[in-house]
Design an enzyme around this catalytic site. Structure first.
Site, PDB file in Angstrom:
ATOM      1  N   GLN A 127       0.858  -1.192   0.000  1.00 42.81           N
ATOM      2  CA  GLN A 127       0.000   0.000   0.000  1.00 42.81           C
ATOM      3  C   GLN A 127       0.888   1.233   0.000  1.00 42.81           C
ATOM      4  O   GLN A 127       1.432   1.623   1.028  1.00 42.81           O
ATOM      5  CB  GLN A 127      -0.933  -0.029   1.212  1.00 42.81           C
ATOM      6  N   ARG A 158      -4.550   4.226   4.218  1.00 43.33           N
ATOM      7  CA  ARG A 158      -3.904   4.922   3.103  1.00 43.33           C
ATOM      8  C   ARG A 158      -4.357   4.296   1.781  1.00 43.33           C
ATOM      9  O   ARG A 158      -4.779   3.133   1.734  1.00 43.33           O
ATOM     10  CB  ARG A 158      -2.397   4.845   3.226  1.00 43.33           C
ATOM     11  N   ALA A 164     -11.800   2.628   4.195  1.00 44.07           N
ATOM     12  CA  ALA A 164     -10.830   1.781   3.497  1.00 44.07           C
ATOM     13  C   ALA A 164      -9.998   2.585   2.489  1.00 44.07           C
ATOM     14  O   ALA A 164     -10.235   3.776   2.266  1.00 44.07           O
ATOM     15  CB  ALA A 164     -11.558   0.638   2.809  1.00 44.07           C
ATOM     16  N   HIS A 165      -9.068   1.896   1.869  1.00 43.39           N
ATOM     17  CA  HIS A 165      -8.135   2.564   0.948  1.00 43.39           C
ATOM     18  C   HIS A 165      -8.839   3.161  -0.265  1.00 43.39           C
ATOM     19  O   HIS A 165      -9.736   2.578  -0.828  1.00 43.39           O
ATOM     20  CB  HIS A 165      -6.997   1.651   0.492  1.00 43.39           C
ATOM     21  N   ASN A 166      -8.381   4.359  -0.610  1.00 39.86           N
ATOM     22  CA  ASN A 166      -8.852   5.073  -1.807  1.00 39.86           C
ATOM     23  C   ASN A 166     -10.309   5.495  -1.744  1.00 39.86           C
ATOM     24  O   ASN A 166     -10.888   5.896  -2.761  1.00 39.86           O
ATOM     25  CB  ASN A 166      -8.580   4.262  -3.081  1.00 39.86           C
TER      26      ASN A 166
END
Lengths: 341, 341, 341
Positions: B200, B220, B241-243
C-alpha cells in the site's frame, strides 16, 4: 503460568461451596477445558454443547450441575458450575500485581496530581494537572490520565488506555488496552458555513466494579455526564455516545453501539453488534439479540431481536415465514391464475 | 468547569443572533439540559421529544424556535435553536489551550522535522523525519507523526493518535484518541503460496475543519490518496478503506464501514453501523438509515435504508408488510384449501 | 515516494512472469490506477468495472488478462493480473527498513528480555520481563510487549500496538496501529452479588505471515489459546473473542466480530461487518456475505449471507421476493375478497 497447587477434590469442593460425588481423595493439579483436560486436571460443563465430551475427557474430576450424568468421573456437584469454575480458576491462578507501587521514572506526572503511594504507575504514563489516583491502582504502560480526572482504588488500566479530562472512575474498575474514556460526543449544528461543533463540556462517570474491553469509545456528555453503573461489563470495540446512561450489572457485548442520551436499565443484555438509537430507554432486564437495531423505548423484561428489533417471538415467526416467502409468491400467482380462469 | 460568567438574557440574545421573548433582564450564569437545568441557567429545545420538560424545568430562560410555547419562561427566539445553543456553550466555556507552545522534553522529534514555534507538543510524542507541524497545532500526548506527514495549523490531536507516513492534514482538524490515519489498506492477490500483500504505497489527505472521533481507522490508498473533504465529521470506531473519497460537510456516524475506492459526495449522512461496499458512488445529500448495507451506486438526494438498502419508502413498506407475513402465510393456506374444496 | 526506476515493458513482463502483447520496448517509469495513470506509467485491470477506462487511459502499458481487448495499448498478458500488479508495485517501491537495528534510548526494556541485535526498537516501546523479539523485527513506536511474549523474526508492529502477556507470534507478522493482542476475553458468571469475572488465563498464538489491521481486538483464551493460522489476513476494527481458532489463509474483512470458541477453517472469507456466534464451526472455504449473522455450524465450501445467514441462493430469492411482498399483501386481500363474494 504453571500450576504448583495440588489439592484434593474434597478440598476444592469445600472451597467452591459444592459437594463431592465420587472419590474425593483424587488429587487435582490444574484446570482445563473439558475437551483438552489431561489427567490430574479438573474441568466443568456450563454449556450443554459440551456434555458429549464427558465420555472422552481425560479430566480427573468435573464440576457439574446436579442433574448431569458424570459417567463415573469424580465430581463437584453444584447448582452454578460456571461460578464454581470461576472460583477454582482464581485458586489455581492467584492474582499477581503487574506494576509495583511507585512511579516509573519515564512517566510524566503533573506536580498537582495526587497519586496514592501504593498505586503503581508503569512506563510512559502521563498524569495531568489535578488528577487523582487511588490506592493500589495500576496503570500498566502508556496510560493517559487527563486533567482533574479522579480514579478510585484497586483499578487496572492496561497499556494505551486514555482517560480524558474530568472523568470520574470508582474502585475495582478494569479497562483494557487502547480504550478511550471521555472523547468528545458527536454533536454539530447546521450553519450556513457548514457544521458547527457543539462543544462537548460534560464528562464520564464510571461506577465501581465495571470492566471495559479493548478499543472501546465512551464519549463525554455534551453537558453533564455519560454514566456507566456499578458492576456493568462492556466488551471490545463498543461505542457509548454522549449522555448515555447505563444501569448496574448490565452486559454489553462486542461492537455494540449506543446512541446519544439513551438510557439502559439494570441487568440489560445487549448481544454483539446491536445498535440502539438515541433518546430512548431500555428497561431493566431487557435482552436484545445479536445484530438487532433498537429504535424504540422497550419496557422492562422484554426480549427482542431483529433489525428493526421486534418482540422475540414475533421476530422468530417472521424469520421462519421468510423461508417460505419465495414459494408463497409462486403459489399465490398460481392460485390467482386458477381463480381467474 | 465552573461558570463565572453572569450575563443578562438580552445580551445573550444579541450574541446568539435571536430576539428576547419575555423578561430580558434575567441574569444567566450557566447552561444545562432542560431536564436538569437549575435556576439561573439557560436551556434549549432542539428535539421535540424534550418539549414536555418546558412545563417542569427550573431553567431561568430557554432558547426556542418561534412556534414553541414557552409557558411564560423568558426565552431567546431563533430559527435554529441548536446553533444558538452551540454559540452559547462557546461563550460559557471559552477555549483553553491544552498544551502550551513548545516541545515536552520527553518527546522524540527527528532533527529534520519542521515544527512551528507556536505548536504545542506534549509528552511522549514522536515526530518522524521530514514531518511538518503548523501553527498552534496541539499534540496532547503519545501522538505519532510519521515520515513526511504534513499537519496544518490549529489542529488538536488527542492522546494516542497515530498519523502514519505521508499523511496530509489541513487546518483546524480535530482527531480523537487512538485513531489511526494511514494504516495499510486491505489488499491481497491470490497466489499459489497464499495471499500476496499488495503493498500500500498511497497516502491519506484530510482537508480543513474535519473532525474524526476515537478509535477510527482511515487506511492509506493502495496507489494515490484516500481523501476526506472539508468540514466532514466522522464519529468513533469508523472504518474508511483505501482510496475512499468523502466529499465536504458529510456526516459519518459511529461504527460505519466504507469499503475501498467508494466515493461519498457532499452533505451525505451515513447513520450508525452502516456498511458500504467498494467501488460505488453515493451522490451529494444521500441519507442512509442506521445499520443499512449499501451495495449499489445511489443518485444524489436519495434516502435509503435496510440491509440491503432500498429506497426509504419501499423499505418502510416492506418492514410494515413483514409484520403481517406470518398471518399472510396462514391465511393463504386457508384460502387455498377452501378454493380447492 | 518518487519512482526512479525506468524499465522496458519487456523486462517488466519477464519479471512478472507474463508475455508482452504489443511494443515491448516502451519505457515504464511508474505505476498508477488506470483512471489516473499518466504517460510512462503502467496500470492494470483486475475488476471488470474498470474496463471502460482502457478507452481513455493515458497509461503507456497495461497488465491484462488474456481475453481483454487492449485497444492497442502495449500490455503484459497474464492469467492473474492482480498478482502481477502486486509484484510490479514491489519493484517500483522496494522495501525500506523503518526502524534501524538497535533500541531507542527512550524505550524501556526489562533486563530479562531477549532482543535480537538486528531487531529495531523505536521510541517509547516497553518490552516486559521475559519477552523475546526475533531477528529484524521492527517495533516502530509506542509498542508494548507483555511478559513472556515471544515475537518471531521480520515482524513489523506499527505505532501503538499492544501485545499482552504470554502472546506467541510467528515470523513475518504485520500488525497495524492501536491493535490489541491478548486483552481479556469477556467471561462472567452470575453470582448473588453481581457478575463474577472468569479470570482469563489463556493466551494468543499467531502463526507466520499473518497481517492484522488497525484497532483490532484479539482476546486471550479463557484457558488455553486463541489461534490465528498461517497467512490469514485480518482487516481493521475486527473483534476476535477468546478461544476462537482461525485456520490458514482466511480473510476477515473490517468490523467483523467472531464470538468465543468458534472455529473458522482454512480459506474462509468473512466480508465486512459479519457477526459469528460462539461455539460453532465454519468449514474450509466458507464465504459469508457482508453484514451477515452466522448462528449455526456451516459445512465446508458453502456460500451464505443474510442476518440470519442462509444459503446464498435461498437468501437471494428471499431478498428478491421481499421487493414484491407489499404488493402480494394487497393482491391477496383483493383475491380473498373476490373469492368470498
Amino acid at each position: 503460568m504453571s500450576l504448583n497447587n495440588k489439592i484434593a477434590l474434597v478440598d476444592l469442593a469445600e472451597y467452591a461451596g459444592g459437594t463431592v460425588d465420587g472419590d474425593g481423595s483424587v488429587i487435582i493439579n490444574g484446570i482445563a477445558p473439558i475437551e483438552k483436560a489431561a489427567s490430574g486436571q479438573i474441568s466443568f460443563i456450563a454449556n450443554d454443547r459440551y456434555k458429549k465430551f464427558i465420555e472422552t475427557t481425560k479430566a480427573s474430576a468435573l464440576v457439574l450441575a446436579p442433574h448431569i450424568d458424570s459417567k463415573g468421573i469424580p465430581c463437584i456437584r453444584i447448582k452454578n458450575p460456571y461460578l464454581a469454575f470461576a472460583k477454582l480458576i482464581d485458586l489455581f491462578y492467584p492474582d499477581e500485581r503487574i506494576v509495583d507501587d511507585g512511579i516509573d521514572t519515564s512517566s510524566v506526572i503533573h506536580k498537582s496530581a495526587q497519586i496514592e503511594p501504593s498505586a503503581g504507575i508503569g512506563p510512559f504514563c502521563h498524569v495531568s494537572k489535578g488528577a487523582q489516583i487511588g490506592k493500589e491502582t495500576q496503570l500498566i504502560s502508556s496510560v493517559f490520565i487527563g486533567r482533574d480526572a479522579v480514579i478510585g482504588g484497586n483499578c487496572i488500566f492496561y497499556p494505551g488506555v486514555k482517560i480524558l479530562d474530568g472523568t470520574k472512575i470508582g474502585n475495582n474498575v478494569i479497562i483494557h488496552s487502547s480504550t478511550v474514556i471521555g472523547s468528545d460526543g458527536f454533536g454539530y449544528a447546521k450553519s450556513e458555513t457548514g457544521l458547527k461543533k457543539i462543544k462537548q463540556v460534560g464528562w464520564v462517570e464510571i461506577d465501581d466494579d465495571v470492566e471495559i474491553g479493548s478499543n472501546v469509545s465512551v464519549d463525554r456528555g455534551a453537558l453533564g455526564p455519560t454514566r456507566i453503573g456499578k458492576g456493568t461489563k462492556i466488551d471490545n470495540l463498543v461505542q457509548i455516545a454522549h449522555n448515555v446512561e447505563i444501569g448496574q450489572h448490565s452486559i454489553i457485548v462486542a461492537q455494540v453501539g449506543i446512541s446519544g442520551s439513551t438510557k439502559i436499565g439494570n441487568g440489560v443484555i445487549l448481544a454483539g453488534q446491536v445498535g440502539v438509537v438515541g433518546h430512548i430507554e431500555l428497561g431493566d432486564g431487557v435482552m436484545v439479540g445479536a445484530q438487532s437495531g433498537v429504535k424504540n423505548t422497550i419496557p422492562a423484561g422484554k426480549q427482542i431481536f431483529g433489525s428493526p428489533a421486534r418482540d422475540k417471538i414475533a421476530a422468530m415467526r417472521i424469520e421462519a415465514a421468510l423461508n417460505r416467502l419465495p414459494e408463497l409468491l409462486r403459489e399465490f400467482n398460481k392460485l390467482k391464475k386458477r381463480f381467474e380462469e
